[in-house]
Design a protein around this motif. Structure first.
Motif, PDB file in Angstrom:
ATOM      1  N   ASP A  74       0.821  -1.218   0.000  1.00 50.10           N
ATOM      2  CA  ASP A  74       0.000   0.000   0.000  1.00 50.10           C
ATOM      3  C   ASP A  74       0.850   1.261   0.000  1.00 50.10           C
ATOM      4  O   ASP A  74       0.500   2.254  -0.643  1.00 50.10           O
ATOM      5  CB  ASP A  74      -0.909   0.011   1.239  1.00 50.10           C
ATOM      6  N   ILE A  75       1.953   1.224   0.736  1.00 48.90           N
ATOM      7  CA  ILE A  75       2.801   2.406   0.866  1.00 48.90           C
ATOM      8  C   ILE A  75       4.267   2.000   0.778  1.00 48.90           C
ATOM      9  O   ILE A  75       4.700   1.062   1.462  1.00 48.90           O
ATOM     10  CB  ILE A  75       2.520   3.155   2.207  1.00 48.90           C
ATOM     11  N   ALA A  76       5.008   2.670  -0.086  1.00 49.74           N
ATOM     12  CA  ALA A  76       6.442   2.414  -0.234  1.00 49.74           C
ATOM     13  C   ALA A  76       7.211   3.639   0.235  1.00 49.74           C
ATOM     14  O   ALA A  76       6.916   4.769  -0.181  1.00 49.74           O
ATOM     15  CB  ALA A  76       6.790   2.099  -1.683  1.00 49.74           C
ATOM     16  N   PHE A  77       8.178   3.419   1.112  1.00 48.55           N
ATOM     17  CA  PHE A  77       9.051   4.485   1.588  1.00 48.55           C
ATOM     18  C   PHE A  77      10.391   4.328   0.882  1.00 48.55           C
ATOM     19  O   PHE A  77      11.099   3.334   1.086  1.00 48.55           O
ATOM     20  CB  PHE A  77       9.247   4.389   3.098  1.00 48.55           C
ATOM     21  N   SER A  78      10.743   5.282   0.038  1.00 45.59           N
ATOM     22  CA  SER A  78      12.003   5.201  -0.690  1.00 45.59           C
ATOM     23  C   SER A  78      13.088   5.937   0.076  1.00 45.59           C
ATOM     24  O   SER A  78      13.081   7.167   0.165  1.00 45.59           O
ATOM     25  CB  SER A  78      11.859   5.787  -2.097  1.00 45.59           C
ATOM     26  N   CYS A  79      14.013   5.180   0.630  1.00 45.10           N
ATOM     27  CA  CYS A  79      15.120   5.725   1.413  1.00 45.10           C
ATOM     28  C   CYS A  79      16.422   5.633   0.629  1.00 45.10           C
ATOM     29  O   CYS A  79      17.510   5.512   1.204  1.00 45.10           O
ATOM     30  CB  CYS A  79      15.234   4.966   2.732  1.00 45.10           C
ATOM     31  N   LEU A  80      16.307   5.690  -0.681  1.00 39.37           N
ATOM     32  CA  LEU A  80      17.451   5.597  -1.578  1.00 39.37           C
ATOM     33  C   LEU A  80      18.081   6.974  -1.809  1.00 39.37           C
ATOM     34  O   LEU A  80      17.431   7.996  -1.604  1.00 39.37           O
ATOM     35  CB  LEU A  80      16.999   5.000  -2.911  1.00 39.37           C
ATOM     36  N   PRO A  81      19.318   7.015  -2.277  1.00 38.33           N
ATOM     37  CA  PRO A  81      19.957   8.306  -2.583  1.00 38.33           C
ATOM     38  C   PRO A  81      19.261   8.999  -3.752  1.00 38.33           C
ATOM     39  O   PRO A  81      18.559   8.364  -4.546  1.00 38.33           O
ATOM     40  CB  PRO A  81      21.391   7.910  -2.963  1.00 38.33           C
TER      41      PRO A  81
END
Length: 351
Positions: A74-81
């Protein structure tokens, strides 16, 4: 009232500091379940083998982005550079709403992004329509948002101090000076010579003087409140501590305004906010130790000895309110949940 349906969450870039903090916060959220954690260079490793403190948080191996199953996310948290994040987000299915913790969607102008970060934007339309997720000023837009850009850590602390007073007209847009200091975790987990213990400990230094990428981001948001373009003086410093951020802001008072009216504007804006505290006039200045490990921002206002100027000081934890905590706060609003869920640990870690 029935039980809230459980939301499935994915964390992209789980092996970095913001990714690890995102997973820790999600583990405390009663309505979210971690169903995927990606970390390309560490694919195949269990989370606790990389971050022993997260033992039991995610029952599975970290996988490469292309091997993750997003069909029920449902929800994606993108913690990428930055740069990497927009590539990854472009591959996510339409069922995923996204909170991006990188810089890739913070600028509404794709050309400005390209000039600041040195890379053409993949999707100018997406960055133009993404919601800038400074939660306290974005709630109405967040409710229907499909893509939310979390502000940078320095802009978060700075804008919480400045947006209310800019909107109230109690300070001038001229000659705003932002002296900012951050713990070493703000530079990420990558191996960098300047972040080695012998390089960072027992000293304090400025960096990216006059060129830091967060200055144009701050200017973009302040321009919407001043209804005019402006340029700020912004200088960041690296402090030999793990986490925490302090901004000391010097501004000119508008004609007829006082320190009291600046304080009143901030107090009125944040009087009902769960995570922003404006200290009484004459109180002690904010200290990063007073917000460490929380999603709070502490703000205080002081009279400058220079006539017609005011000093505003703000403190946050750069990994929580300046990053992963704010991301979760945004997600709560996006899904109509209590904004404090997963973040209601109000007492800081002290000492």
């Amino acid at each position: 009232m029935g039980k809230t349906a459980q939301l499935n969450a994915a964390v992209l870039g789980a092996s970095g500091y913001t990714g690890a903090e995102m997973l820790r916060l999600l583990a405390m959220h009663p309505d979210m379940t971690i169903t995927a954690a990606t970390a390309n260079s560490l694919a195949g490793r269990r989370l606790e083998s990389v971050f022993p403190h997260l033992n039991g948080v995610f029952d599975g191996e970290m996988v490469r982005l292309e091997d993750a199953n997003f069909s029920n996310v449902d929800i994606a948290f993108s913690c990428l550079p930055h740069g990497t994040s927009q590539d990854a987000i472009a591959e996510l299915p339409s069922n995923c709403r996204v909170v991006d913790l990188s810089a890739d969607y913070r600028f509404r102008d794709a050309d400005l992004y390209a000039s600041v970060y040195g890379r053409e934007h993949l999707n100018a339309e997406a960055t133009r329509s993404a919601i800038y997720g400074l939660t306290e000023f974005a709630r109405l837009s967040l409710k229907d948002a499909e893509l939310v850009a979390c502000p940078g850590c320095y802009p978060t602390a700075t804008l919480l101090c400045l947006l209310p007073v800019a909107a109230a007209g109690v300070i001038s847009k001229q000659n705003i000076i932002i002296d900012a200091k951050s713990g070493v975790s703000g530079a990420g987990r990558g191996l960098k010579e300047g972040n080695l213990f012998c390089e960072a400990a027992e000293g304090l230094h400025s960096y990216a003087v006059g060129t830091h990428r967060h200055a144009p981001e701050i200017e973009q948001e302040l321009a919407t409140r001043f209804d005019a373009d402006l340029t700020v003086t912004f200088t960041p410093h690296l402090v030999p501590m793990t986490r925490g951020e302090l901004v000391t802001i010097y501004a000119e008072l508008s004609a007829g305004e006082t320190v009291e009216t600046v304080h009143a504007a901030l107090s009125e804006q944040f009087k009902d906010e769960p995570f922003v505290r404006v200290r009484p006039l004459g109180d002690l200045p904010p200290d990063t130790r007073h917000v460490r490990g929380t999603n709070r921002c502490d703000i205080a206002v002081f009279k400058d000895r220079a006539e017609g100027r005011v000093i505003i000081i703000g403190a946050i934890d750069n990994l929580i309110k300046g990053s992963s905590g704010q991301a979760l706060q945004n997600a709560n609003v996006m899904f109509g949940l209590d904004e404090t869920k997963g973040l209601d640990f109000l007492t800081p870690l002290f000492p």
